[in-house]
Write a protein that holds these residues in place. Structure first.
Motif, PDB file in Angstrom:
ATOM      1  N   PRO A 160      41.005  -3.221   9.826  1.00 54.69           N
ATOM      2  CA  PRO A 160      40.077  -4.353   9.574  1.00 54.69           C
ATOM      3  C   PRO A 160      39.050  -4.043   8.489  1.00 54.69           C
ATOM      4  O   PRO A 160      38.696  -4.917   7.689  1.00 54.69           O
ATOM      5  CB  PRO A 160      39.414  -4.561  10.935  1.00 54.69           C
ATOM      6  CG  PRO A 160      40.416  -4.040  11.920  1.00 54.69           C
ATOM      7  CD  PRO A 160      41.063  -2.868  11.246  1.00 54.69           C
ATOM      8  N   TYR A 161      38.604  -2.797   8.449  1.00 48.79           N
ATOM      9  CA  TYR A 161      37.649  -2.359   7.423  1.00 48.79           C
ATOM     10  C   TYR A 161      38.295  -2.383   6.044  1.00 48.79           C
ATOM     11  O   TYR A 161      37.724  -2.893   5.073  1.00 48.79           O
ATOM     12  CB  TYR A 161      37.168  -0.956   7.793  1.00 48.79           C
ATOM     13  CG  TYR A 161      36.506  -0.167   6.683  1.00 48.79           C
ATOM     14  CD1 TYR A 161      35.182  -0.384   6.322  1.00 48.79           C
ATOM     15  CD2 TYR A 161      37.224   0.833   6.008  1.00 48.79           C
ATOM     16  CE1 TYR A 161      34.579   0.366   5.317  1.00 48.79           C
ATOM     17  CE2 TYR A 161      36.631   1.586   5.005  1.00 48.79           C
ATOM     18  CZ  TYR A 161      35.317   1.348   4.662  1.00 48.79           C
ATOM     19  OH  TYR A 161      34.730   2.081   3.664  1.00 48.79           O
ATOM     20  N   LEU A 162      39.517  -1.870   5.948  1.00 56.18           N
ATOM     21  CA  LEU A 162      40.211  -1.831   4.660  1.00 56.18           C
ATOM     22  C   LEU A 162      40.585  -3.233   4.191  1.00 56.18           C
ATOM     23  O   LEU A 162      40.459  -3.556   3.001  1.00 56.18           O
ATOM     24  CB  LEU A 162      41.469  -0.963   4.767  1.00 56.18           C
ATOM     25  CG  LEU A 162      41.246   0.527   5.068  1.00 56.18           C
ATOM     26  CD1 LEU A 162      42.575   1.226   5.312  1.00 56.18           C
ATOM     27  CD2 LEU A 162      40.496   1.198   3.914  1.00 56.18           C
ATOM     28  N   LEU A 163      41.036  -4.069   5.104  1.00 50.48           N
ATOM     29  CA  LEU A 163      41.456  -5.427   4.737  1.00 50.48           C
ATOM     30  C   LEU A 163      40.268  -6.290   4.313  1.00 50.48           C
ATOM     31  O   LEU A 163      40.438  -7.275   3.585  1.00 50.48           O
ATOM     32  CB  LEU A 163      42.193  -6.080   5.905  1.00 50.48           C
ATOM     33  CG  LEU A 163      43.551  -5.455   6.248  1.00 50.48           C
ATOM     34  CD1 LEU A 163      44.119  -6.041   7.535  1.00 50.48           C
ATOM     35  CD2 LEU A 163      44.535  -5.655   5.099  1.00 50.48           C
ATOM     36  N   ALA A 164      39.081  -5.899   4.750  1.00 48.05           N
ATOM     37  CA  ALA A 164      37.873  -6.626   4.330  1.00 48.05           C
ATOM     38  C   ALA A 164      37.389  -6.168   2.959  1.00 48.05           C
ATOM     39  O   ALA A 164      36.418  -6.711   2.425  1.00 48.05           O
ATOM     40  CB  ALA A 164      36.764  -6.436   5.365  1.00 48.05           C
ATOM     41  N   ALA A 192      27.869  -5.473   1.541  1.00 50.15           N
ATOM     42  CA  ALA A 192      27.466  -5.729   2.928  1.00 50.15           C
ATOM     43  C   ALA A 192      28.072  -7.028   3.428  1.00 50.15           C
ATOM     44  O   ALA A 192      28.438  -7.149   4.602  1.00 50.15           O
ATOM     45  CB  ALA A 192      25.940  -5.780   3.019  1.00 50.15           C
ATOM     46  N   GLU A 193      28.182  -8.017   2.521  1.00 46.56           N
ATOM     47  CA  GLU A 193      28.768  -9.305   2.905  1.00 46.56           C
ATOM     48  C   GLU A 193      30.237  -9.138   3.294  1.00 46.56           C
ATOM     49  O   GLU A 193      30.715  -9.745   4.254  1.00 46.56           O
ATOM     50  CB  GLU A 193      28.647 -10.313   1.758  1.00 46.56           C
ATOM     51  CG  GLU A 193      27.229 -10.774   1.454  1.00 46.56           C
ATOM     52  CD  GLU A 193      26.408  -9.728   0.706  1.00 46.56           C
ATOM     53  OE1 GLU A 193      27.027  -8.756   0.181  1.00 46.56           O
ATOM     54  OE2 GLU A 193      25.168  -9.845   0.679  1.00 46.56           O
ATOM     55  N   GLN A 194      30.970  -8.306   2.557  1.00 45.46           N
ATOM     56  CA  GLN A 194      32.382  -8.094   2.868  1.00 45.46           C
ATOM     57  C   GLN A 194      32.568  -7.442   4.230  1.00 45.46           C
ATOM     58  O   GLN A 194      33.522  -7.746   4.944  1.00 45.46           O
ATOM     59  CB  GLN A 194      33.030  -7.204   1.801  1.00 45.46           C
ATOM     60  CG  GLN A 194      33.279  -7.892   0.463  1.00 45.46           C
ATOM     61  CD  GLN A 194      33.838  -6.915  -0.557  1.00 45.46           C
ATOM     62  OE1 GLN A 194      33.152  -5.974  -0.961  1.00 45.46           O
ATOM     63  NE2 GLN A 194      35.077  -7.138  -0.980  1.00 45.46           N
ATOM     64  N   LEU A 195      31.650  -6.552   4.571  1.00 46.21           N
ATOM     65  CA  LEU A 195      31.799  -5.803   5.810  1.00 46.21           C
ATOM     66  C   LEU A 195      31.099  -6.454   6.992  1.00 46.21           C
ATOM     67  O   LEU A 195      31.162  -5.933   8.110  1.00 46.21           O
ATOM     68  CB  LEU A 195      31.254  -4.380   5.619  1.00 46.21           C
ATOM     69  CG  LEU A 195      31.919  -3.536   4.526  1.00 46.21           C
ATOM     70  CD1 LEU A 195      31.271  -2.160   4.445  1.00 46.21           C
ATOM     71  CD2 LEU A 195      33.414  -3.394   4.778  1.00 46.21           C
ATOM     72  N   ALA A 196      30.489  -7.572   6.776  1.00 44.04           N
ATOM     73  CA  ALA A 196      29.692  -8.212   7.828  1.00 44.04           C
ATOM     74  C   ALA A 196      30.525  -8.554   9.064  1.00 44.04           C
ATOM     75  O   ALA A 196      30.057  -8.421  10.197  1.00 44.04           O
ATOM     76  CB  ALA A 196      29.024  -9.473   7.278  1.00 44.04           C
ATOM     77  N   GLY A 197      31.754  -9.011   8.850  1.00 43.01           N
ATOM     78  CA  GLY A 197      32.577  -9.435   9.993  1.00 43.01           C
ATOM     79  C   GLY A 197      33.493  -8.363  10.535  1.00 43.01           C
ATOM     80  O   GLY A 197      34.318  -8.637  11.421  1.00 43.01           O
ATOM     81  N   VAL A 198      33.366  -7.144  10.026  1.00 41.20           N
ATOM     82  CA  VAL A 198      34.255  -6.058  10.469  1.00 41.20           C
ATOM     83  C   VAL A 198      33.773  -5.522  11.814  1.00 41.20           C
ATOM     84  O   VAL A 198      32.587  -5.217  11.973  1.00 41.20           O
ATOM     85  CB  VAL A 198      34.287  -4.922   9.421  1.00 41.20           C
ATOM     86  CG1 VAL A 198      35.131  -3.757   9.929  1.00 41.20           C
ATOM     87  CG2 VAL A 198      34.822  -5.433   8.104  1.00 41.20           C
ATOM     88  N   PRO A 199      34.659  -5.407  12.796  1.00 44.20           N
ATOM     89  CA  PRO A 199      34.250  -4.888  14.113  1.00 44.20           C
ATOM     90  C   PRO A 199      33.628  -3.497  14.003  1.00 44.20           C
ATOM     91  O   PRO A 199      34.006  -2.692  13.141  1.00 44.20           O
ATOM     92  CB  PRO A 199      35.570  -4.833  14.900  1.00 44.20           C
ATOM     93  CG  PRO A 199      36.474  -5.803  14.214  1.00 44.20           C
ATOM     94  CD  PRO A 199      36.092  -5.774  12.773  1.00 44.20           C
TER      95      PRO A 199
END
Length: 737
Positions: free
Chosen positions: A337-341, A355-362
């Motif tokens: 999920p981190y890589l796909l974001a 930070a915006e890209q990683l905001a929704g990463v669990p």
């Protein structure tokens, strides 16, 4: 009953299909997080043929006897009986439904009867085998140790349930048709049909609805399970194996043995003379593996065949090829999920995503991204360094894997980063690397010492070995003899070198050596992970060989060391060196067949032969050494339990020759114990590394009183020379007066 069956079945079908399709797309995306690799697309027709051969012929599984046969029926049944699932959907709406065109076709019905039965018997066989080898009973000896047990049992019970439903439905179909005597269309299921003879029609119809529903629900409950577990390799390998086999490293369908892959960055080979500023050296993050690497991890079915053959695992070390691949798979999917974001870190450790890209990463994926790929338990590493450095690169895992996972390539890629960027590797290996850099041999001996054996041979036999370009013209040379570092400098290996040279002289073969121009081929540093040193040594040797053999009619090289043989034959083409290379056992067998060498003198004793990994598994040379042994009078050959494709390593490969073995039982001791179980007089091999490792262990056993004092460890060339040489004339006894 019918309405309930239809509703439950369709709901299960829709949910299962949707989740499985979503998971399949997710797996595709996860695989795409790996780096580029454009080498996997050549010869598509040959690749398709390889897939067909390996699946339909089960060429790799069938090495395991009954397991392979049972798995063949399970695998073929899984795909070929899918129409019975379509038939079950039809039976929900009409209990007497049959497939159009083929539904009443006798060959189809016989096929379903046979394959359905054999699939059921096949999965029962595999379940029994698994139960007999539970890790709780066999411990590390179980190839299932470390596998995710519930997943394996769930898959097996699913197949069993589907198989039983198929046969029950066949019996009910026969009962509905009123079959009251043996009918070929109900070859196996007739007893079931007979059991329902006289049952009310309505009851039979309801039973069809019930078992059709059960078949569908079992099938799509499985789809739901794999849909919510995309890393469930024991299930997903049914689909991914086709792709993994198709995209295997070798276009011709061969296993990923022999040569190592060139070191690449972003899918392109690294130019070590002028590397790009952003070049990635080796693998330090899971996304640095190629997409084929991620596919490898996803395809692992946790069968443990690699683990059961691994010399490290079998001697109490932490490396299991299976557990290594499983750890990388779980890490890849947890980090996905981190890589796909868009997440990822530079070589300096700086986050490249916003930070915006990683905001929704669990949070779990973010935490997984912080784990070092190589690190101790205290460092929360994915792969422990002891796991990485336990590998001998013997190739047993790659040879046995039924889905063509390329374990060695992945291990060496991780080693490359550790050695070239982190300078983190066993300290003893550092001495070997320094000696290679300074002296061109791992012992750090003077270059002139490479000719000491030549002087010794002349003194002992009067035979002069010419140096190419100095004592003999290249055009006169049939073979350039590549002696190798061990063959020239290690006392025990020098005996093989001198024996081989004497045999060539006896056979009248025109040969020469490079002498002081020879240097290490780079096998050990490359497998340790020092690709730069390999490139340097390799380029130097290719230049030397091309110059020495420029005027030779054929660039033919013979080597007594399988590691040199493998490197020159399989890896030097990557550096522009194309030579015809054979192993000394191949040449000796040829000379015997031509009658140029005649083994006539008996060499008495029981002998067992040890297959060197880099001669056997990596290069498929099994017959010549055995042929030579078979031609020597007096020898009685007996194979160790683990031989040929399943031969057991001596412990020296993968640069382990130069590292201490501190964990578990020594690999060479394990191998010698196996040899001693035969009570031999001679242990033979065809590799200087094996010779050293086996000799060391045998000598230790003699000191303990666990081995016969006259037991010797020799190369097959030494045995052949002993038989070829004229027996010394017996001294005349004095005549009594």
């Amino acid at each position: 009953m019918q309405l309930a069956a239809i509703v439950i079945s369709l709901v299960t079908f829709v949910i299962g299909t949707a989740l499985a399709a979503r998971a399949a797309l997710y797996i595709y995306k996860v695989v795409r997080t790996g780096s580029a690799d454009g080498t996997r697309f050549g010869q598509p027709a040959q690749r398709v043929a390889t897939v067909a051969k390996e699946f339909l012929g089960h060429t790799r599984m069938n090495r395991w006897g009954v397991v392979g046969v049972a798995h063949w029926f399970v695998a073929v049944g899984f795909f070929s009986l899918v129409l019975t699932l379509v038939n079950a959907f039809g039976q929900l709406f009409d209990a007497e439904f049959v497939l159009p065109v083929i539904g009443h076709w006798l060959p189809w019905n016989i096929f379903v009867e046979l394959i359905g039965t054999l699939t059921t018997l096949g999965i029962l066989t595999l379940m029994v085998i698994r139960l007999l080898s539970l890790p709780s009973r066999a411990g590390r000896k179980s190839r299932f140790a470390g596998s995710i047990a519930w997943q394996a049992f769930y898959v097996e019970y699913t197949i069993l349930g589907i198989g039983l439903c198929i046969m029950m439905l066949r019996g009910l179909e026969g009962a509905l048709e009123g079959v009251d005597s043996y009918d070929p269309a109900y070859l196996v299921s007739y007893p079931i049909a007979a059991a329902f003879h006289g049952t009310a029609h309505g009851t039979l119809v309801n039973l069809v609805y019930l078992f059709a529903m059960l078949k569908i629900c079992i099938s799509f409950a499985w789809a739901i399970t794999i849909g919510v577990n995309p890393s469930m390799g024991v299930a997903w390998h049914r689909f991914l194996a086709f792709f993994n086999i198709y995209f295997k490293r070798e276009d011709d369908g061969g296993t990923a043995l022999g040569a190592l892959r060139p070191m690449t960055s972003g899918g392109a080979p690294i130019d070590f003379e002028d590397p790009a500023d952003d070049a990635v050296f080796g693998v330090s993050q899971v996304e640095h593996f190629s997409w084929k690497g991620i596919l490898d991890f996803s395809t692992c079915t946790e069968c443990g065949r690699c683990q059961s053959q691994c010399p490290a695992w079998n001697t109490g070390k932490p490396l299991s090829p299976k557990l290594l691949i499983m750890s990388l798979r779980e890490h890849a999917f947890a980090k996905a999920p981190y890589l796909l974001a868009g997440g990822g870190k530079s070589m300096e450790g700086e986050e490249q995503a916003t930070a915006e890209q990683l905001a929704g990463v669990p949070a779990a994926a973010l935490a997984e991204a912080e784990r070092p790929l190589i690190g101790t338990a205290e460092e929360n590493g994915v792969i422990d360094p002891d796991v990485l450095w336990s590998c001998t690169t013997c190739g047993a895992c790659v040879e046995q894997c039924p889905v063509d996972i390329e374990h060695i390539d992945h291990i060496v890629d991780m080693r490359r980063y550790q050695v070239m960027i982190e300078s983190s590797f066993p300290t003893e290996a550092g001495t070997m690397l320094k000696n290679l850099e300074n002296k061109g041999n791992p012992w750090g001996l003077a270059t002139k010492a490479r000719l000491d054996w030549v002087k010794e041979l002349k003194k002992e036999t009067g035979i002069e070995v010419p140096v190419i370009g100095e004592d003999i013209d290249p055009a006169e040379v049939e073979y350039l003899y590549w002696v190798g570092c061990a063959g020239a400098l290690e006392d025990r290996a020098k005996k093989t070198t001198k024996a081989f040279a004497e045999l060539l002289h006896t056979a009248g073969v025109k040969f020469a050596i490079l002498g002081k121009e020879e240097t290490c081929t780079g096998d050990s540093p490359r497998r340790l992970g020092n690709e730069f040193l390999f490139q340097m040594l390799g380029a130097q040797n290719v230049e030397t060989l091309n110059a020495a053999l420029e005027d030779a009619p054929t660039k033919r090289i013979v080597a007594t060391c399988p590691h040199c043989f493998n490197t020159i034959a399989n890896e030097y083409p990557q550096l522009g060196g194309h030579f015809e290379v054979i192993h000394h056992t191949q040449l000796l067998q040829h000379l015997i067949d031509e009658g140029k060498l005649l083994p006539v003198n008996p060499v008495e004793g029981l002998i067992t032969y040890h297959d060197p990994c880099y001669l056997g598994r990596h290069n498929k040379v099994y017959t010549p050494p055995r042929e030579i042994i078979g031609r020597v009078p007096g020898l009685r050959n007996e194979e160790m339990h683990r031989h040929k494709e399943r031969g057991f390593c001596c412990g020296a490969g993968g640069a382990r020759m130069w590292m201490e073995e501190r964990i578990g039982k020594r690999i060479n001791t394990e191998r010698v114990d196996e040899a001693l179980s035969l009570n031999p007089d001679i242990v033979s091999t065809a590799c200087p590394f094996c010779l050293v490792m086996l000799s060391d262990s045998v000598n230790g056993k003699k000191n303990e009183g666990a081995a016969k004092e006259h037991l010797k460890v020799v190369d097959v060339a030494q045995l052949l020379l002993e038989s070829v040489k004229a027996a010394p004339a017996a001294e005349a006894e004095p005549v009594e007066a």
